[in-house]
Design an enzyme around this catalytic site. Structure first.
Site, mmCIF file in Angstrom:
data_model
loop_
_atom_site.group_PDB
_atom_site.id
_atom_site.type_symbol
_atom_site.label_atom_id
_atom_site.label_comp_id
_atom_site.label_asym_id
_atom_site.label_seq_id
_atom_site.Cartn_x
_atom_site.Cartn_y
_atom_site.Cartn_z
ATOM 1 N N ASP A 79 0.800 -1.233 0.000
ATOM 2 C CA ASP A 79 0.000 0.000 0.000
ATOM 3 C C ASP A 79 0.831 1.280 0.000
ATOM 4 O OD1 ASP A 79 1.031 -0.087 2.558
ATOM 5 O OD2 ASP A 79 -0.892 -0.040 3.596
ATOM 6 N N HIS A 80 2.095 1.198 0.388
ATOM 7 C CA HIS A 80 2.900 2.411 0.560
ATOM 8 C C HIS A 80 3.644 2.860 -0.700
ATOM 9 C CE1 HIS A 80 2.093 2.415 4.799
ATOM 10 N NE2 HIS A 80 3.042 3.276 5.074
ATOM 11 N N ASP A 144 3.594 -0.610 11.388
ATOM 12 C CA ASP A 144 3.083 0.689 10.990
ATOM 13 C C ASP A 144 2.458 1.326 12.223
ATOM 14 O OD1 ASP A 144 2.202 2.256 8.226
ATOM 15 O OD2 ASP A 144 0.840 2.618 9.894
ATOM 16 N N ARG A 426 -2.175 12.596 9.964
ATOM 17 C CA ARG A 426 -0.883 13.199 10.307
ATOM 18 C C ARG A 426 -0.615 14.362 9.367
ATOM 19 N NH1 ARG A 426 3.030 8.447 11.263
ATOM 20 N NH2 ARG A 426 1.880 8.355 13.227
ATOM 21 N N SER A 621 5.762 7.917 12.692
ATOM 22 C CA SER A 621 5.752 6.575 12.115
ATOM 23 C C SER A 621 6.535 5.568 12.945
ATOM 24 C CB SER A 621 6.340 6.644 10.704
ATOM 25 O OG SER A 621 6.634 5.370 10.210
ATOM 26 N N ARG A 623 8.584 3.563 11.560
ATOM 27 C CA ARG A 623 9.675 3.147 10.676
ATOM 28 C C ARG A 623 10.994 2.961 11.425
ATOM 29 N NH1 ARG A 623 9.108 8.755 7.454
ATOM 30 N NH2 ARG A 623 7.012 7.929 7.517
#
Length: 717
Positions: A79-80, A144, A426, A621, A623
């Site tokens: 999806d990213h 995520d 965000r 995030s 990440r």
């Protein structure tokens, strides 16, 4: 769950919150004695979910484990990596071509290691989880930060870094400090223009971006019954913006209704029979309680530049004018993982239809992002997408798109001061379009739709009128829409790849010459000594999110290649020494250059280095690249006023020292030109402070006390 709770209650004879019931029933050892906010828990999650950008590094790490398959059910969601540009169909086709190497890698890794693979176009990870995998009373981790979306179905779902996901997939327990529990008591009932999104916008304004750190937000009260399951998901999703570990709703009929609508009748029946344990115990205690009367709740608009700057719509026009926020609204964007349900789209469409009835259209550019292929297919079948498109909306791919910076925006000049409004979660500086002068605001989909009809921020649909093309004025009626489709969901195209039963002979290949994927090499171990002579690479000023530390957008394509992605490390952080981004001085040569370049110069000359940061460092995030990159380029420690939870954990996992000033005022005593030594590591122990010996360029020295949150297992690691 019941058996483990029974064992746990033998040592804890007190009423439990729902969050506690679910978390403690997943303890590796149910006999663990727990104190909220202090005890580190070893937990056994039920499943793992990964999106394509973070799954690359997670799967590269899992491959290095040598294990034949994952120990728990796991899925990968594409999806990213899909960039929004001209429309859903064309954008998806282009993305599949541009990212074929990565998608093929993830598909083959999923097949080999027993992981479900959701292909590009399936939808956004959190919507897919809600539609297929989330269940009341479960514990899930996801790579995520908006994994908490599944809390809308009564699941404790927590965002983590890839290394944590790999531990769980490898069969190891997952470590979490026992969260505190903040209760939000909802009374009354939403009405008019107020929506579930306004609840979390209000809570964000109360708790701020760090007020939920170390806590689970648990909603309760009679007002909960008026919310849809997807509305609850919206609230839990954006709970990530207040730093919460996760957010959660008790099981109720709305959740059962959604489970049955998504063909999970068996889970709904089981939850019904177990409902008592899917509620907080009577008399349970919360660490803090916030009261919100839904009957009095106004629609809110949050932003710009931070998701906790909350303004009720009645005061927004005045506030915007006082702050010189651009009144002209360039773009309105609805959808994304936060607000892309059938209910969201139908309510937005009801606003669009009112404008069409008057012959009116959007005055701003307008985009619609369906959360999943199922939502896209269903709103198309039911005629909900039509009015949104007819007022000028462009339907984007079922993907994250502009919400994470995957937006090839062309409507305004680069760096132009402008305003956009989204139904996303965000809105950090430059997040959506890499333009630091874009004022991004967050609201409900229906409010965004109303504002694009006016084309200006100062429009209040509760009180103001619009002008139709024939010159007549009209006032919008409050939005309306169905929670669920009366004809059931249309699944649309089948985009799921299940792992094959026979995986013998399957291979996962990584081309050594690839600039997208790179096998990992172990980092050099610590030598057991105190760190000395560490230059300050950068003293970051103000907000420093994971977007500042490791930007997304065009950099997402390098998420599987540590060396290449490290070229974006801290390029968005503001250097306190000169007020500039991505420009720091090499203390050894005196030369100025980009942050990653100077870091690499230090590393290649055998020098470690440190970063000095402000409050809530690393918010945003999940990440782990924001921790991997500093480690790869030679960092030893990140020293700040305070950390966001996920980032602090990620730094520990990568062998870095996340340290905080015992006295926040000491941040002002250190400059970007100083060198430091970290003393006390030879006696490193839980709860024992370390000493930072600071040396100024003129030779002056002084000591600063710094704190850490390492436990014994983390220190050993």
């Amino acid at each position: 769950m019941q058996n483990r709770l029974d064992k746990f209650r033998k040592h804890h004879n007190k009423p439990l919150t729902l969050a506690e019931k679910i978390v403690y029933s997943h303890l590796d050892n149910p006999d663990t004695k727990v104190k909220r906010g202090e005890t580190y828990l070893d937990l056994r999650p039920d499943r793992v979910a990964m999106q394509d950008a973070t799954a690359q590094m997670a799967m590269l790490q899992f491959i290095s484990s040598g294990l034949p398959q994952t120990a728990v059910p796991s899925t990968i969601h594409c999806d990213h990596l899909i960039q929004a540009k001209v429309g859903g169909v064309e954008d998806l086709k282009r993305s599949k071509d541009e990212n074929k190497e990565v998608f093929d890698f993830l598909a083959s890794a999923g097949a080999k290691y027993g992981i479900g693979f959701w292909k590009p176009g399936s939808g956004i990870i959190h919507q897919i989880i809600l539609e297929n995998y989330a269940f009341p009373g479960g514990l899930m981790i996801g790579t995520d930060s908006h994994t908490p979306n599944a809390g809308g179905l009564g699941m404790v779902a927590i965002g983590v870094g890839g290394a944590d996901a790999v531990d769980v997939m490898a069969g190891l327990p997952w470590e979490l400090k026992a969260p505190k529990v903040i209760g939000v008591r909802l009374t009354g009932e939403l009405n008019g223009w107020a929506s579930p999104k306004d609840i979390i916008l209000k809570v964000a304004g109360i708790l701020t971006v760090s007020g939920g750190t170390g806590a689970i937000i648990e909603y309760f009260g009679q007002g909960v019954k008026s919310l849809s399951a997807t509305g609850m998901g919206t609230i839990c999703n954006m709970g990530a913006e207040i730093g919460a570990t996760t957010s959660l709703f008790p099981y109720n009929e709305r959740q059962a209704e959604y489970l049955r609508a998504t063909k999970r009748e068996g889970i709904a029946s089981l939850a019904d029979s177990f409902a008592d344990n899917l509620q907080p115990d009577e008399g349970c205690e919360y660490d803090q309680v916030i009261d919100i009367n839904l009957s009095e709740l106004e629609p809110h608009v949050n932003g710009p530049f931070t998701p906790d700057l909350a303004t009720p719509i009645s005061a927004f026009a005045k506030t915007a004018k006082e702050n010189d926020w651009p009144d002209k609204l360039e773009v309105g964007l609805i959808g994304s993982c936060t607000n892309s349900s059938y209910e969201d789209m139908s309510r937005a469409a009801s606003i669009a239809q009112q404008a069409l009835d008057k012959g009116d259209k959007a005055k701003s550019l307008f985009t619609i992002t369906p959360g999943s292929e199922q939502v896209r297919a269903t709103i198309t079948r039911d005629g909900i997408a039509s009015p949104l498109e007819k007022i000028g909306g462009m339907v984007l791919a079922n993907a994250c798109g502009p919400c994470i910076g995957q937006w090839d925006r062309q409507d305004v000049p680069k760096n132009a001061k402008n305003s956009i409004i989204t139904s996303y979660n965000r809105n950090f500086t430059g997040r959506n379009d890499a333009n630091p002068n874009t004022h991004a605001f967050v609201a409900s989909p229906e409010l965004v739709t109303a504002m694009v009809l006016a084309g200006r921020l100062s429009f209040n649909p509760l009180t103001d009128s619009l002008t139709a093309p024939d010159g007549s004025s009209y006032k919008l009626e409050p939005p309306s829409g169905d929670r669920l489709p009366s004809k059931g969901f249309d699944a649309g195209e089948d985009t799921f790849q299940a792992p094959p039963a026979d995986r013998n002979g399957l291979e996962v290949k990584v081309d050594p010459s690839s600039d997208r994927l790179q096998l990992l090499e172990p980092f050099a171990p610590w030598d057991g000594k105190d760190y000395t002579g560490l230059p300050v690479l950068i003293k970051a000023k103000g907000k420093c999110t994971t977007d500042h530390i490791s930007m997304a957008g065009p950099w997402l394509k390098y998420r599987g290649h540590l060396e290449n992605i490290s070229n974006n490390m801290l390029i968005g952080a503001t250097n306190a020494e000169n007020g500039e981004m991505n420009n720091v001085q090499n203390q050894k040569t005196g030369e100025w250059g980009p942050v990653p370049q100077i870091a690499q110069q230090y590393r290649d000359n055998g020098l470690g280095w440190v970063v000095i940061g402000d409050k809530n460092y690393g918010e945003g995030s999940s990440r782990e690249h924001a921790a991997l990159e500093p480690r790869f380029l030679g960092a030893r420690a990140i020293i700040v006023k305070s950390f966001a939870r996920i980032h602090e954990t990620n730094l520990k996992k990568q062998g870095l020292l996340p340290l905080t000033f015992a006295n926040e005022a000491d941040y002002d005593r250190i400059s970007g030109n100083d060198q430091v030594a970290i003393v006390g590591l030879t006696e490193f122990a839980p709860g024992k402070d370390l000493t930072l010996k600071v040396t100024k360029p003129d030779g002056e020295t002084f000591d600063i006390t710094v704190k850490h949150t390492f436990n014994e297992n983390q220190i050993a690691w």
